[in-house]
Design a protein around this motif. Structure first.
Motif, PDB file in Angstrom:
ATOM      1  N   GLY A 154       0.826  -1.194   0.000  1.00 36.73           N
ATOM      2  CA  GLY A 154       0.000   0.000   0.000  1.00 36.73           C
ATOM      3  C   GLY A 154       0.866   1.251   0.000  1.00 36.73           C
ATOM      4  O   GLY A 154       1.983   1.240   0.530  1.00 36.73           O
ATOM      5  N   VAL A 155       0.371   2.324  -0.601  1.00 33.83           N
ATOM      6  CA  VAL A 155       1.126   3.567  -0.696  1.00 33.83           C
ATOM      7  C   VAL A 155       0.257   4.725  -0.246  1.00 33.83           C
ATOM      8  O   VAL A 155      -0.895   4.846  -0.669  1.00 33.83           O
ATOM      9  N   ALA A 156       0.805   5.582   0.645  1.00 35.64           N
ATOM     10  CA  ALA A 156       0.113   6.790   1.074  1.00 35.64           C
ATOM     11  C   ALA A 156       1.030   7.989   0.895  1.00 35.64           C
ATOM     12  O   ALA A 156       2.252   7.887   1.066  1.00 35.64           O
ATOM     13  N   ASN A 157       0.450   9.128   0.520  1.00 29.93           N
ATOM     14  CA  ASN A 157       1.164  10.408   0.377  1.00 29.93           C
ATOM     15  C   ASN A 157       2.144  10.427  -0.792  1.00 29.93           C
ATOM     16  O   ASN A 157       3.140  11.159  -0.769  1.00 29.93           O
ATOM     17  N   SER A 158       1.870   9.633  -1.836  1.00 29.80           N
ATOM     18  CA  SER A 158       2.736   9.689  -3.011  1.00 29.80           C
ATOM     19  C   SER A 158       2.723  11.101  -3.592  1.00 29.80           C
ATOM     20  O   SER A 158       1.699  11.772  -3.613  1.00 29.80           O
ATOM     21  N   GLY A 159       3.884  11.563  -4.033  1.00 31.29           N
ATOM     22  CA  GLY A 159       3.993  12.904  -4.581  1.00 31.29           C
ATOM     23  C   GLY A 159       4.420  13.939  -3.574  1.00 31.29           C
ATOM     24  O   GLY A 159       4.565  15.116  -3.903  1.00 31.29           O
ATOM     25  N   THR A 160       4.626  13.539  -2.323  1.00 35.64           N
ATOM     26  CA  THR A 160       5.108  14.446  -1.282  1.00 35.64           C
ATOM     27  C   THR A 160       6.537  14.070  -0.912  1.00 35.64           C
ATOM     28  O   THR A 160       7.116  13.128  -1.462  1.00 35.64           O
ATOM     29  N   SER A 161       7.090  14.786   0.045  1.00 37.82           N
ATOM     30  CA  SER A 161       8.466  14.505   0.461  1.00 37.82           C
ATOM     31  C   SER A 161       8.549  13.380   1.485  1.00 37.82           C
ATOM     32  O   SER A 161       9.644  13.015   1.919  1.00 37.82           O
ATOM     33  N   VAL A 202       6.670   9.593   1.933  1.00 41.28           N
ATOM     34  CA  VAL A 202       5.722   8.586   1.460  1.00 41.28           C
ATOM     35  C   VAL A 202       5.750   7.384   2.400  1.00 41.28           C
ATOM     36  O   VAL A 202       6.817   6.951   2.825  1.00 41.28           O
ATOM     37  N   THR A 203       4.572   6.853   2.713  1.00 36.40           N
ATOM     38  CA  THR A 203       4.466   5.679   3.579  1.00 36.40           C
ATOM     39  C   THR A 203       4.066   4.467   2.752  1.00 36.40           C
ATOM     40  O   THR A 203       3.085   4.511   1.999  1.00 36.40           O
ATOM     41  N   ILE A 204       4.811   3.392   2.909  1.00 38.76           N
ATOM     42  CA  ILE A 204       4.543   2.131   2.212  1.00 38.76           C
ATOM     43  C   ILE A 204       4.224   1.083   3.261  1.00 38.76           C
ATOM     44  O   ILE A 204       4.951   0.930   4.239  1.00 38.76           O
ATOM     45  N   THR A 205       3.118   0.361   3.085  1.00 38.30           N
ATOM     46  CA  THR A 205       2.720  -0.669   4.053  1.00 38.30           C
ATOM     47  C   THR A 205       2.585  -2.002   3.335  1.00 38.30           C
ATOM     48  O   THR A 205       2.246  -2.063   2.152  1.00 38.30           O
TER      49      THR A 205
END
Length: 259
Positions: free
Chosen positions: A9-16, A18-21
């Motif tokens: 899973g990916v959250a906050n893509s495009g920011t400085s 990013v969280t990957i679960t």
């Protein structure tokens, strides 16, 4: 960051940040750009940035959360620009060379610039035949009051009048019999200005009385010492000369008895 076929899973893509679960396998598949997953970085400012990879097991192996992390530097260096034709069109240069001529400057209007490097210390200028080079081809540094050779040390005199002492900018090697000519820059005096003067003083000669007339491609590659390089290509066209035959009598004096 795009998850692709990794299953993470990916959250906050495009920011400085990013969280990957996901599982260890899923996260590793994404980080290694498995399938259609991607991890990319875009920066329009430049400089050196620190990338941090921080992982947390969320306590799944028992006990509290246990994290670990590693860092790497991303060096964003603008490459030097090499223009062998100076104010002329394009970045290449063309030398018309006639058999048996003296060493002649390949790019007498050549220049290099770099928007983010005040000097090329730790870098180099490499001049090499990228097409049709042969052992008869000779590359050298042409010297005058601006570019001086002291043994293998290359020196630059900014005003060319001797009013200021010439400063060391690097050391030279190679260039004979078709080999690369390499000037390694080892001082902060190897500025874009001094390296531009050096480019103007790179000469070509041919030591054959029956040279190949195939057009040579000569690549000028500038390494700025900070991890980036730029290049341009010159063309050397050779005109062969029909040499007169040579008649030789050996020895030149004979002694004999009359009749």
């Amino acid at each position: 960051v795009t998850t692709g076929g990794s299953g993470a899973g990916v959250a906050n893509s495009g920011t400085s940040s990013v969280t990957i679960t996901g599982t260890t396998t899923q996260i590793n598949a994404l980080l290694n750009t498995d399938g259609t997953s991607t991890v990319s970085y875009v920066d329009s400012v430049g400089g050196t940035k620190t990338l941090t990879l921080h992982i947390d097991d969320n306590g799944n192996t028992g006990g509290g959360n246990l994290p670990g992390q590693d860092t790497a530097n991303i060096v964003l260096d603008n490459p030097p620009v090499v223009d062998l034709n100076g104010p002329g069109g394009g970045t290449g240069a063309t030398l018309a060379y006639t058999e048996n001529a003296a060493a002649t400057a390949i790019a007498p209007a050549g220049v290099t610039t770099d928007v983010d490097s005040a000097d090329f210390n730790g870098g180099a200028l490499r001049v090499a035949f990228s097409a049709n080079g042969a052992a008869e081809d000779q590359l050298s540094i042409l010297t005058d009051s601006t570019i001086v050779l002291n043994g293998s040390t290359v020196q630059y005199d900014a005003d060319g009048a001797g009013g200021n002492p010439a400063v060391d900018i690097g050391t030279v090697s190679g260039g004979t019999n078709g080999t690369d000519l390499l000037i390694s820059f080892n001082t902060a005096n190897a500025t874009p200005s001094s390296v531009s003067a050096l480019i103007e003083h790179i000469g070509y000669a041919n030591n054959s009385d029956n040279p190949s007339t195939a057009a040579r491609s000569v690549t000028f590659l500038v390494d700025d010492g900070d991890g980036a390089s730029g290049s341009a290509v010159a063309t050397v066209n050779i005109t062969a000369v029909n040499d007169a035959p040579v008649a030789t009598i050996t020895p030149t004096t004979y002694s004999a008895t009359e009749q």
